[in-house]
Design a protein around this motif. Sequence first.
Motif, PDB file in Angstrom:
ATOM      1  N   ILE A  76     -33.457  28.174  -7.955  1.00 36.05           N
ATOM      2  CA  ILE A  76     -33.713  28.879  -6.695  1.00 36.05           C
ATOM      3  C   ILE A  76     -32.406  29.102  -5.938  1.00 36.05           C
ATOM      4  O   ILE A  76     -32.172  30.170  -5.374  1.00 36.05           O
ATOM      5  CB  ILE A  76     -34.740  28.113  -5.829  1.00 36.05           C
ATOM      6  CG1 ILE A  76     -36.060  27.973  -6.584  1.00 36.05           C
ATOM      7  CG2 ILE A  76     -34.947  28.793  -4.486  1.00 36.05           C
ATOM      8  CD1 ILE A  76     -36.690  29.277  -7.027  1.00 36.05           C
ATOM      9  N   ALA A  77     -31.517  28.104  -5.938  1.00 36.16           N
ATOM     10  CA  ALA A  77     -30.212  28.274  -5.296  1.00 36.16           C
ATOM     11  C   ALA A  77     -29.422  29.389  -5.972  1.00 36.16           C
ATOM     12  O   ALA A  77     -28.762  30.191  -5.305  1.00 36.16           O
ATOM     13  CB  ALA A  77     -29.425  26.967  -5.343  1.00 36.16           C
ATOM     14  N   TYR A  78     -29.496  29.472  -7.290  1.00 40.82           N
ATOM     15  CA  TYR A  78     -28.796  30.528  -8.034  1.00 40.82           C
ATOM     16  C   TYR A  78     -29.385  31.900  -7.697  1.00 40.82           C
ATOM     17  O   TYR A  78     -28.650  32.860  -7.465  1.00 40.82           O
ATOM     18  CB  TYR A  78     -28.896  30.262  -9.533  1.00 40.82           C
ATOM     19  CG  TYR A  78     -28.187  31.288 -10.378  1.00 40.82           C
ATOM     20  CD1 TYR A  78     -26.832  31.175 -10.638  1.00 40.82           C
ATOM     21  CD2 TYR A  78     -28.871  32.390 -10.903  1.00 40.82           C
ATOM     22  CE1 TYR A  78     -26.169  32.111 -11.403  1.00 40.82           C
ATOM     23  CE2 TYR A  78     -28.216  33.329 -11.668  1.00 40.82           C
ATOM     24  CZ  TYR A  78     -26.863  33.188 -11.913  1.00 40.82           C
ATOM     25  OH  TYR A  78     -26.213  34.131 -12.664  1.00 40.82           O
ATOM     26  N   ILE A  79     -30.703  31.998  -7.668  1.00 40.49           N
ATOM     27  CA  ILE A  79     -31.362  33.270  -7.351  1.00 40.49           C
ATOM     28  C   ILE A  79     -31.012  33.717  -5.939  1.00 40.49           C
ATOM     29  O   ILE A  79     -30.734  34.894  -5.708  1.00 40.49           O
ATOM     30  CB  ILE A  79     -32.891  33.144  -7.530  1.00 40.49           C
ATOM     31  CG1 ILE A  79     -33.235  32.999  -9.011  1.00 40.49           C
ATOM     32  CG2 ILE A  79     -33.615  34.341  -6.928  1.00 40.49           C
ATOM     33  CD1 ILE A  79     -34.687  32.649  -9.277  1.00 40.49           C
ATOM     34  N   ARG A  80     -30.995  32.790  -4.999  1.00 43.83           N
ATOM     35  CA  ARG A  80     -30.707  33.131  -3.605  1.00 43.83           C
ATOM     36  C   ARG A  80     -29.219  33.282  -3.333  1.00 43.83           C
ATOM     37  O   ARG A  80     -28.823  33.724  -2.273  1.00 43.83           O
ATOM     38  CB  ARG A  80     -31.273  32.047  -2.682  1.00 43.83           C
ATOM     39  CG  ARG A  80     -32.787  31.971  -2.760  1.00 43.83           C
ATOM     40  CD  ARG A  80     -33.372  31.121  -1.674  1.00 43.83           C
ATOM     41  NE  ARG A  80     -33.321  31.885  -0.438  1.00 43.83           N
ATOM     42  CZ  ARG A  80     -32.712  31.465   0.667  1.00 43.83           C
ATOM     43  NH1 ARG A  80     -32.121  30.294   0.687  1.00 43.83           N
ATOM     44  NH2 ARG A  80     -32.711  32.206   1.743  1.00 43.83           N
TER      45      ARG A  80
END
Length: 153
Positions: A83-87
């Motif tokens: 999720i951190a990578y996507i955001r």
Amino acid sequence: MTTNTGNNINFEEVNRRIAENIELIYDRLNIHHISHGNRVSIVCPYHYGTKDTSLNVFTDRGNVVCWTRHCEVTQSKWVLNLIAYIRRQPLLETVRWVEETLKLSFSEIDESYKEVTSFSRSVSLLNKMPKKHINIDREYVRKSLQIPSIRFI
């Protein structure tokens, strides 16, 4: 938001809670996903795959698996890091965003925490988890053996 209880945040717990609510998070991020019982599939954002089922999040364990290129080996097996990578945000900001999105409150965040991005770091965290040992007695094994095995005939 975060509460100041004096305890550091349990990132394994955050990871598990994200996995349990991954469909809600994908909806919030406008990511097309497909549910398959205990896992939810998306197009792999690490290698920009073309298959809808290339990257899977297991909702019961919170781990990520890319069936196409095994991107979790070089990235991270944690859904929190996904999720951190996507955001495109640091891990701590992602945790705060998850708190707001899921209407949860986690303990105080340890600002000195380094992101879990390396394979060796992920392995070391997994090694700290309690291991389950199952003892199987000889009699059980003898009853279940079939000699010669059907597979080799």
